[in-house]
Structure formats: C-alpha cells, structure tokens
Design a protein around this motif. Structure first.
Motif, short mmCIF file in Angstrom:
data_model
loop_
_atom_site.label_atom_id
_atom_site.label_comp_id
_atom_site.label_asym_id
_atom_site.label_seq_id
_atom_site.Cartn_x
_atom_site.Cartn_y
_atom_site.Cartn_z
N GLY A 94 0.03 -1.33 -0.23
CA GLY A 94 0.11 -0.40 0.27
C GLY A 94 0.51 1.41 -0.25
O GLY A 94 0.37 2.54 0.19
N GLY A 95 2.14 0.98 0.06
CA GLY A 95 2.95 2.19 -0.06
C GLY A 95 3.52 3.23 0.81
O GLY A 95 4.42 3.63 1.17
N ALA A 96 3.28 2.09 2.43
CA ALA A 96 3.48 2.13 3.32
C ALA A 96 4.92 2.19 4.29
O ALA A 96 4.98 1.10 3.52
N MET A 97 5.66 2.57 4.69
CA MET A 97 6.94 2.10 5.39
C MET A 97 6.65 1.76 6.90
O MET A 97 6.59 3.72 7.89
N HIS A 98 6.97 1.23 7.43
CA HIS A 98 7.12 0.99 9.50
C HIS A 98 8.25 1.46 9.89
O HIS A 98 9.04 -0.02 8.81
N HIS A 99 8.41 0.64 10.59
CA HIS A 99 10.05 1.18 11.32
C HIS A 99 9.36 0.40 13.15
O HIS A 99 8.77 0.98 14.10
N TYR A 100 9.87 -0.66 13.46
CA TYR A 100 9.93 -1.57 14.49
C TYR A 100 11.60 -1.62 15.04
O TYR A 100 12.24 -1.59 14.94
N HIS A 101 11.00 -1.31 16.60
CA HIS A 101 12.09 -1.62 17.70
C HIS A 101 11.50 -3.79 17.92
O HIS A 101 10.75 -3.57 18.18
N ASP A 113 2.91 -3.65 16.60
CA ASP A 113 2.53 -3.45 15.14
C ASP A 113 1.97 -2.74 14.89
O ASP A 113 1.12 -2.10 15.91
N ALA A 114 0.80 -2.22 13.59
CA ALA A 114 -0.41 -1.80 13.23
C ALA A 114 -1.48 -2.45 13.73
O ALA A 114 -1.03 -3.59 13.98
N LEU A 115 -1.64 -1.25 14.10
CA LEU A 115 -3.74 -1.71 14.03
C LEU A 115 -4.21 -2.31 13.16
O LEU A 115 -4.67 -2.41 11.97
N PRO A 116 -4.99 -4.60 13.68
CA PRO A 116 -6.21 -4.65 12.62
C PRO A 116 -7.14 -4.11 12.07
O PRO A 116 -7.22 -4.27 10.52
N ARG A 126 0.34 -5.53 19.23
CA ARG A 126 1.77 -6.29 19.11
C ARG A 126 1.73 -7.49 18.50
O ARG A 126 0.65 -8.18 18.96
N LYS A 127 2.65 -7.93 17.95
CA LYS A 127 2.97 -9.02 17.57
C LYS A 127 4.11 -9.66 17.79
O LYS A 127 4.99 -9.62 18.37
N ILE A 128 4.00 -11.14 18.80
CA ILE A 128 4.83 -12.11 19.07
C ILE A 128 5.20 -13.24 18.06
O ILE A 128 4.24 -14.16 17.48
N LEU A 129 5.89 -13.71 17.41
CA LEU A 129 6.91 -15.17 16.78
C LEU A 129 7.44 -15.89 18.10
O LEU A 129 8.24 -15.52 18.91
#
Length: 161
Positions: A94-101, A113-116, A126-129
C-alpha cells in the motif's frame, strides 16, 4: 581459487536468534473471536552477507463476496550498530513504511505492530513470533482503552519443503 575481498559474516548474536524465520513457510490463521480464517506465506532469507534478515510475506483474507483481499510486505531486520538492539523496516504494498524496535524475550520475538482495524477499536497491537518444531507460531494481540492485551489472531506457520 578465487579470493573474496568481502567474505560473508556471521550474523550478530541478536540476529542469530531469528534464524528460525529463515526458509519458506505457510499457514492458515484463525481469529480469536471465531469470525473466520486467512492464509499467509512467508519467505525468510539471510541478506547482505548475513547482516540482515529479509522476510517477504503475503496474506490473503477472504471477503464476503468470495474474492480475496491480498496484502504483501517486505521486512528487513538488522542489528542497530553497537546499540545491541534489533530494528525492522517494513515496506507494504500500500506504499507505507513502518519502523519497529524488535525485542527478544524468553525465546520469543515481540514488537509493536500496526492496528488491525486501522485504529477504530484498538489502541495498541503487538506481534509475537515463537519458534516451534514445525516452523513458528505468529500471534497478534491488541489492547483497547483498558490497556490489557487480548488475542486477535493466531497462525501456525509450517515450513514448506
């Protein structure tokens, strides 16, 4: 024998903990409220001589009319210089760029993470892997005004031979 001026390096200790994300994976996710399922695939590769982990992801969400809403993203994860932290840059279709710690905690990878729902109902996500015997599990948790995280979806990502 060819001499290489710049041999590949070993990933740093933090990036090495993400090795379980390397390879090809696919899975079917389920929403915690039982409202449906979606499919996701990912391909993780060591990049730039071991300095980064690159992840290509695609998700497909069934729509009521039978069509699919598809989204894809490219993620680059690397160690932030001498700071001892991991950062991720996410580029979306979609053209967005996100930066995460990115945080490593008890063998899990955790990041905001981005809101669903594009922020309509939830305030934080938040995302957990988590590595598994078959690949990894991905969970998205959300929090509203009360601040407590609750499950939003869970997906078992299975390694594809």
């Amino acid at each position: 024998m060819t001499k290489h001026v710049h041999d590949p390096i070993s990933p740093g200790p933090m990036l090495a903990q993400l090795a379980f994300l390397e390879g090809d994976f696919e899975g079917e996710g389920k929403y915690a409220d039982g409202s449906g399922t979606f499919r996701k695939c990912s391909a993780g590769r060591s990049e730039v001589g071991g300095r980064f982990l690159g992840l290509r992801m695609q998700a497909s969400y069934p729509l009521p009319d039978g069509s699919l809403d598809r989204h894809s993203a490219l993620v680059m994860v690397g160690e932030s210089g001498d700071s001892g932290t991991l950062t991720a840059h996410v580029y979306t279709d979609g053209g967005a760029m996100h930066h995460y710690h990115v945080e490593l905690s008890a063998g899990q990878v955790v990041f905001a993470d981005a809101l669903p729902d594009h922020g309509a109902q939830w305030k934080r996500a938040r995302k957990i892997l988590v590595p598994t015997d078959y690949g990894f599990e991905e969970r998205l948790e959300v929090a509203g005004d009360q601040g407590d995280f609750v499950p939003f979806y869970r997906i078992a990502m299975h390694r594809v031979p």
